[in-house]
Write an enzyme that holds these catalytic residues in place. Structure first.
Site, mmCIF file in Angstrom:
data_model
loop_
_atom_site.group_PDB
_atom_site.id
_atom_site.type_symbol
_atom_site.label_atom_id
_atom_site.label_comp_id
_atom_site.label_asym_id
_atom_site.label_seq_id
_atom_site.Cartn_x
_atom_site.Cartn_y
_atom_site.Cartn_z
ATOM 1 N N ASP A 205 1.536 18.173 108.096
ATOM 2 C CA ASP A 205 -0.551 18.013 108.189
ATOM 3 C C ASP A 205 -0.859 16.373 108.468
ATOM 4 O O ASP A 205 -1.565 16.784 109.296
ATOM 5 C CB ASP A 205 -0.352 19.125 107.517
ATOM 6 C CG ASP A 205 -2.169 19.327 107.422
ATOM 7 O OD1 ASP A 205 -2.663 19.760 108.684
ATOM 8 O OD2 ASP A 205 -2.931 19.915 106.520
ATOM 9 N N HIS B 35 -3.905 19.308 116.597
ATOM 10 C CA HIS B 35 -4.191 20.714 115.199
ATOM 11 C C HIS B 35 -4.113 21.503 116.728
ATOM 12 O O HIS B 35 -4.332 22.792 116.687
ATOM 13 C CB HIS B 35 -5.609 20.645 114.654
ATOM 14 C CG HIS B 35 -5.039 19.852 113.505
ATOM 15 N ND1 HIS B 35 -4.239 19.191 112.893
ATOM 16 C CD2 HIS B 35 -4.817 21.045 112.642
ATOM 17 C CE1 HIS B 35 -4.178 19.041 111.779
ATOM 18 N NE2 HIS B 35 -4.336 20.143 111.508
ATOM 19 N N HIS C 103 -1.091 23.010 117.463
ATOM 20 C CA HIS C 103 -0.623 24.387 116.549
ATOM 21 C C HIS C 103 -1.278 24.918 116.821
ATOM 22 O O HIS C 103 -0.822 26.170 116.880
ATOM 23 C CB HIS C 103 -0.915 23.315 114.918
ATOM 24 C CG HIS C 103 -1.633 23.989 114.327
ATOM 25 N ND1 HIS C 103 -2.088 25.014 113.882
ATOM 26 C CD2 HIS C 103 -0.383 24.285 113.278
ATOM 27 C CE1 HIS C 103 -2.611 25.751 113.191
ATOM 28 N NE2 HIS C 103 -0.727 25.443 112.454
ATOM 29 N N HIS D 52 1.746 25.832 108.166
ATOM 30 C CA HIS D 52 0.720 24.949 108.820
ATOM 31 C C HIS D 52 1.143 23.054 109.828
ATOM 32 O O HIS D 52 1.237 23.300 110.551
ATOM 33 C CB HIS D 52 -0.598 24.994 108.329
ATOM 34 C CG HIS D 52 -0.929 24.555 108.750
ATOM 35 N ND1 HIS D 52 -2.580 24.785 109.428
ATOM 36 C CD2 HIS D 52 -1.972 23.057 108.516
ATOM 37 C CE1 HIS D 52 -2.476 23.454 110.122
ATOM 38 N NE2 HIS D 52 -2.330 22.919 109.421
HETATM 39 ZN ZN LIG Z 1 -3.749 20.997 109.307
#
Ligand SMILES: [Zn+2]
Length: 261
Positions: free
Chosen positions: A69, A152, A155, A169
């Site tokens: 992340d 992101h 993602h 995540h």
């Molecule tokens: Zn994140």
């Protein structure tokens, strides 16, 4: 609860798997674990206390997901700076924000592997403490002040595929970061630096690592489509973006990743 009761918030995370604790953003999921809504808190938590001895005893995969992340923070902030986009707080990207994001990336490169190995051995070292700071603080304040971009959004795109639901995540964000580097046509040297870190930490560098054993064109196109939904942070990239570019970058990132296997 504190939001609805209008009382101060103190957060005591027992894992360092995301950059959420220091941020003023709360992600609400259904009981089944499906994304429901973003809850923007009126301000950041009053206090965040992290006991590194406790975090070091959590499974190493969670710390590594936090590194995944945090890996996106610098590259997304740099994209927002180039495009003059707004950060998560609605302001512009300051030098302080870039310094935090850059220190975050440097810390991951320097201490990421050492921290993973230490936690796997059940101990807390300086490298573990540095990584906890990078995952929780540098990335948390870094993404809020530096903004989000392609990594992101990619993602979020991958969450439409059921094969990817077993991933954390940060694991999906790590692959999203590699795809962003390909979109930007970064030098092989820069791409290799990120891939090597991911490889050492066992973060995904190919679609197979993401759980996609058989690559189907329509599935990757559905990921690209979800990545490019209106309002997505991918539009913070400093050039025009379309679904075809994202589709091509995903397949290209996968091909580059396979080179290192
Ligand atoms: Zn994140």
């Amino acid at each position: 609860m504190a939001y609805y009761e209008n009382i101060p918030v103190v957060i005591v995370p027992t894992i360092a798997s995301t950059d959420a604790p220091c941020s003023a953003l709360s992600v609400i999921y259904t009981d089944e674990g499906v994304f429901s809504e973003y809850l923007m808190l009126p301000k950041n938590p009053e206090v965040v206390i992290v006991d590194t001895e406790i975090v070091a005893k959590a499974p190493a995969r969670l710390l590594v997901a936090g590194i995944g992340d945090a890996l996106a923070t610098y590259f997304e902030a740099e994209a927002c700076l180039k495009s003059n986009a707004c950060n998560m707080a609605g302001g512009k990207i300051t030098k302080a924000a870039m310094a935090l994001a850059s220190l975050c990336y440097e810390t991951l490169l320097e201490d990421g592997l050492k921290a993973k190995l230490a936690v796997e051995s059940g101990v807390c070292t300086t490298a573990v403490e540095n990584i906890i700071e990078a995952n929780t603080y540098l990335s948390g304040i870094g993404f809020e002040s530096g903004g989000l971009a392609a990594a992101h959004a990619i993602h979020n795109g991958f969450t439409v595929l059921e094969q990817c639901h077993h991933l954390y995540h940060g694991e999906k964000v790590a692959f999203g970061t590699i795809v962003q580097l390909v979109l930007e046509n970064r030098t092989m040297e820069e791409i290799e630096e990120v891939i090597t870190l991911c490889l050492n930490l066992q973060l995904p560098i190919t679609l197979e690592d993401m759980g996609i054993i058989e690559i189907k064109e329509e599935e990757i196109k559905s990921v690209a489509k979800a990545t490019c939904l209106e309002g997505e942070t991918i539009y913070n990239m400093p050039f025009e973006i379309n679904e075809d570019m994202v589709y091509a970058a995903i397949l290209s990132a996968d091909a580059i990743g396979r080179l290192y296997k």
